[in-house]
Scaffold this motif. Structure first.
Motif, PDB file in Angstrom:
ATOM      1  N   SER A  26       0.832  -1.201   0.000  1.00 31.56           N
ATOM      2  CA  SER A  26       0.000   0.000   0.000  1.00 31.56           C
ATOM      3  C   SER A  26       0.865   1.249   0.000  1.00 31.56           C
ATOM      4  CB  SER A  26      -0.922  -0.008   1.220  1.00 31.56           C
ATOM      5  OG  SER A  26      -1.769  -1.115   1.172  1.00 31.56           O
ATOM      6  N   VAL A  27       1.863   1.292  -0.875  1.00 29.79           N
ATOM      7  CA  VAL A  27       2.751   2.440  -0.962  1.00 29.79           C
ATOM      8  C   VAL A  27       2.034   3.551  -1.720  1.00 29.79           C
ATOM      9  CG1 VAL A  27       4.964   3.266  -1.847  1.00 29.79           C
ATOM     10  CG2 VAL A  27       4.783   0.975  -0.886  1.00 29.79           C
ATOM     11  N   GLU A  28       2.178   4.777  -1.229  1.00 31.83           N
ATOM     12  CA  GLU A  28       1.560   5.925  -1.887  1.00 31.83           C
ATOM     13  C   GLU A  28       2.619   6.954  -2.245  1.00 31.83           C
ATOM     14  OE1 GLU A  28      -1.627   7.536   0.451  1.00 31.83           O
ATOM     15  OE2 GLU A  28      -2.961   5.905  -0.103  1.00 31.83           O
ATOM     16  N   CYS A  29       2.303   7.767  -3.248  1.00 28.55           N
ATOM     17  CA  CYS A  29       3.165   8.886  -3.618  1.00 28.55           C
ATOM     18  C   CYS A  29       2.284  10.107  -3.825  1.00 28.55           C
ATOM     19  CB  CYS A  29       3.970   8.577  -4.878  1.00 28.55           C
ATOM     20  SG  CYS A  29       2.998   8.416  -6.374  1.00 28.55           S
ATOM     21  N   ILE A  30       2.911  11.283  -3.845  1.00 34.61           N
ATOM     22  CA  ILE A  30       2.160  12.501  -4.131  1.00 34.61           C
ATOM     23  C   ILE A  30       2.694  13.130  -5.408  1.00 34.61           C
ATOM     24  CG2 ILE A  30       1.524  12.976  -1.735  1.00 34.61           C
ATOM     25  CD1 ILE A  30       3.713  15.116  -1.705  1.00 34.61           C
ATOM     26  N   CYS A  31       1.797  13.827  -6.101  1.00 35.11           N
ATOM     27  CA  CYS A  31       2.146  14.466  -7.361  1.00 35.11           C
ATOM     28  C   CYS A  31       1.661  15.907  -7.319  1.00 35.11           C
ATOM     29  CB  CYS A  31       1.491  13.713  -8.511  1.00 35.11           C
ATOM     30  SG  CYS A  31       1.889  14.395 -10.123  1.00 35.11           S
ATOM     31  N   SER A  32       2.588  16.838  -7.502  1.00 41.07           N
ATOM     32  CA  SER A  32       2.257  18.260  -7.506  1.00 41.07           C
ATOM     33  C   SER A  32       1.611  18.638  -8.828  1.00 41.07           C
ATOM     34  CB  SER A  32       3.520  19.091  -7.281  1.00 41.07           C
ATOM     35  OG  SER A  32       3.222  20.457  -7.394  1.00 41.07           O
ATOM     36  N   THR A  33       0.603  19.522  -8.768  1.00 42.96           N
ATOM     37  CA  THR A  33      -0.091  19.970  -9.981  1.00 42.96           C
ATOM     38  C   THR A  33       0.001  21.481 -10.155  1.00 42.96           C
ATOM     39  OG1 THR A  33      -2.182  20.136  -8.771  1.00 42.96           O
ATOM     40  CG2 THR A  33      -1.718  18.048  -9.870  1.00 42.96           C
ATOM     41  N   LYS A  34       0.900  22.125  -9.437  1.00 40.41           N
ATOM     42  CA  LYS A  34       1.003  23.590  -9.471  1.00 40.41           C
ATOM     43  C   LYS A  34       1.321  24.134 -10.853  1.00 40.41           C
ATOM     44  CE  LYS A  34       2.531  24.036  -4.728  1.00 40.41           C
ATOM     45  NZ  LYS A  34       3.654  24.358  -3.861  1.00 40.41           N
ATOM     46  N   ARG A  35       2.199  23.439 -11.608  1.00 41.61           N
ATOM     47  CA  ARG A  35       2.670  23.968 -12.894  1.00 41.61           C
ATOM     48  C   ARG A  35       1.770  23.595 -14.069  1.00 41.61           C
ATOM     49  NH1 ARG A  35       6.767  21.775 -10.225  1.00 41.61           N
ATOM     50  NH2 ARG A  35       6.851  19.945 -11.559  1.00 41.61           N
ATOM     51  N   LEU A  36       0.696  22.867 -13.833  1.00 40.74           N
ATOM     52  CA  LEU A  36      -0.169  22.435 -14.924  1.00 40.74           C
ATOM     53  C   LEU A  36      -1.340  23.395 -15.091  1.00 40.74           C
ATOM     54  CD1 LEU A  36      -0.176  18.640 -14.150  1.00 40.74           C
ATOM     55  CD2 LEU A  36       1.145  19.822 -15.886  1.00 40.74           C
ATOM     56  N   ARG A  37      -1.772  23.559 -16.334  1.00 44.28           N
ATOM     57  CA  ARG A  37      -2.821  24.531 -16.623  1.00 44.28           C
ATOM     58  C   ARG A  37      -4.230  23.974 -16.397  1.00 44.28           C
ATOM     59  NH1 ARG A  37      -5.472  23.482 -21.167  1.00 44.28           N
ATOM     60  NH2 ARG A  37      -4.508  22.140 -22.717  1.00 44.28           N
ATOM     61  N   GLN A  38      -4.394  22.669 -16.343  1.00 40.82           N
ATOM     62  CA  GLN A  38      -5.715  22.076 -16.172  1.00 40.82           C
ATOM     63  C   GLN A  38      -6.288  22.389 -14.796  1.00 40.82           C
ATOM     64  OE1 GLN A  38      -3.133  20.332 -17.415  1.00 40.82           O
ATOM     65  NE2 GLN A  38      -3.799  19.414 -19.335  1.00 40.82           N
ATOM     66  N   LYS A  39      -7.599  22.614 -14.758  1.00 38.56           N
ATOM     67  CA  LYS A  39      -8.261  22.868 -13.486  1.00 38.56           C
ATOM     68  C   LYS A  39      -8.374  21.572 -12.682  1.00 38.56           C
ATOM     69  CE  LYS A  39     -12.403  24.873 -11.485  1.00 38.56           C
ATOM     70  NZ  LYS A  39     -13.716  25.427 -11.731  1.00 38.56           N
ATOM     71  N   SER A  40      -8.825  20.512 -13.333  1.00 37.96           N
ATOM     72  CA  SER A  40      -8.942  19.198 -12.702  1.00 37.96           C
ATOM     73  C   SER A  40      -7.929  18.270 -13.354  1.00 37.96           C
ATOM     74  CB  SER A  40     -10.348  18.623 -12.889  1.00 37.96           C
ATOM     75  OG  SER A  40     -11.311  19.457 -12.316  1.00 37.96           O
ATOM     76  N   VAL A  41      -6.747  18.188 -12.809  1.00 35.92           N
ATOM     77  CA  VAL A  41      -5.706  17.344 -13.393  1.00 35.92           C
ATOM     78  C   VAL A  41      -6.129  15.884 -13.308  1.00 35.92           C
ATOM     79  CG1 VAL A  41      -3.316  16.598 -13.201  1.00 35.92           C
ATOM     80  CG2 VAL A  41      -3.899  18.999 -12.913  1.00 35.92           C
ATOM     81  N   ALA A  42      -6.598  15.463 -12.146  1.00 38.61           N
ATOM     82  CA  ALA A  42      -7.055  14.091 -11.933  1.00 38.61           C
ATOM     83  C   ALA A  42      -8.104  14.106 -10.832  1.00 38.61           C
ATOM     84  CB  ALA A  42      -5.896  13.190 -11.551  1.00 38.61           C
ATOM     85  N   LEU A  43      -8.990  13.135 -10.873  1.00 36.53           N
ATOM     86  CA  LEU A  43     -10.032  12.996  -9.859  1.00 36.53           C
ATOM     87  C   LEU A  43      -9.819  11.714  -9.068  1.00 36.53           C
ATOM     88  CD1 LEU A  43     -13.143  13.982 -11.992  1.00 36.53           C
ATOM     89  CD2 LEU A  43     -11.807  15.432 -10.465  1.00 36.53           C
ATOM     90  N   VAL A  44     -10.444  11.620  -7.910  1.00 42.38           N
ATOM     91  CA  VAL A  44     -10.356  10.426  -7.081  1.00 42.38           C
ATOM     92  C   VAL A  44     -10.864   9.228  -7.886  1.00 42.38           C
ATOM     93  CG1 VAL A  44     -11.229   9.311  -4.987  1.00 42.38           C
ATOM     94  CG2 VAL A  44     -10.563  11.722  -4.936  1.00 42.38           C
ATOM     95  N   LYS A  45     -10.126   8.136  -7.818  1.00 43.69           N
ATOM     96  CA  LYS A  45     -10.367   6.860  -8.493  1.00 43.69           C
ATOM     97  C   LYS A  45      -9.943   6.843  -9.955  1.00 43.69           C
ATOM     98  CE  LYS A  45     -11.689   4.938  -4.806  1.00 43.69           C
ATOM     99  NZ  LYS A  45     -10.662   4.255  -4.046  1.00 43.69           N
ATOM    100  N   ASP A  46      -9.335   7.928 -10.459  1.00 51.70           N
ATOM    101  CA  ASP A  46      -8.724   7.887 -11.793  1.00 51.70           C
ATOM    102  C   ASP A  46      -7.506   6.975 -11.737  1.00 51.70           C
ATOM    103  OD1 ASP A  46     -10.535   9.692 -12.795  1.00 51.70           O
ATOM    104  OD2 ASP A  46      -9.110  11.342 -13.008  1.00 51.70           O
TER     105      ASP A  46
END
Length: 183
Positions: free
Chosen positions: A92-112
């Motif tokens: 159950s390893v998790e990682c985080i991904c920053s979305t600050k530099r991306l232009r999309q409003k919704s980069v990804a949603l839960v369960k994508d």
């Protein structure tokens, strides 16, 4: 002190003494192991590394991971890792991904389902990026009605309600062969 067997998360040295090397990370105070293995100290470079003894399911820097988005914040999201370099993992390893530099409003949603590249370890956390064309969402559903979607350029459109949503899509979006399993 060298060649001692270490477990993931175990303290190896203080940051004042050694820098973090291969298969290690610094938590702000100490250098810790990310794998099960033997320690290797380089006194000239003042670095410490861990030589992997047993294959674990913690990704290394540069690895490509596929996982499920579990938490979504305004400037980042957390992913539960299911595959590392196309090899299924059961941890159950998790990682985080920053979305600050991306232009999309919704980069990804839960369960994508997303593909990411591991960039670094900082403060005991695995960090990833989604900034390359082959990285991004592999599978998603409509934000409003959870219906099936189709790709329209850099966005998705719901087949049922017609809602259009801007997302960071992978070049392999909705291809059923995005995982080439290795056993």
């Amino acid at each position: 002190m060298s060649n001692e067997l270490r477990l993931p998360g175990e303290k190896i040295a203080n940051l004042e003494e050694y820098f973090s090397g291969k298969n290690t990370f610094d938590d702000g105070e100490s250098v810790r192991s990310t794998v099960i293995g033997e320690t290797e100290f380089d006194k000239e470079e003042r670095s410490v590394a861990v030589k992997r003894k047993i294959l674990t399911s913690v990704p290394e820097i540069g690895d490509i991971v596929i996982g499920t988005v579990e938490v979504n914040f305004s400037s980042m999201f957390a992913v539960s890792i299911k595959y590392i370099n196309n090899i299924k993992v059961n941890s159950s390893v998790e990682c985080i991904c920053s979305t600050k530099r991306l232009r999309q409003k919704s980069v990804a949603l839960v369960k994508d389902i997303v593909r990411l590249k591991i960039t670094n370890y900082a403060n005991g956390t695995i960090h990833a990026t989604i900034d390359q064309p082959d990285l991004g969402i592999l599978f998603t559903k409509c934000k409003k009605c959870f219906g099936a979607v189709v790709q329209i350029r850099d966005a998705v459109k719901c087949k049922d309600c017609g809602w259009i949503d801007d997302r960071k899509l992978s070049s392999d979006f909705e291809k059923d062969n995005f995982i080439k399993l290795k056993i």
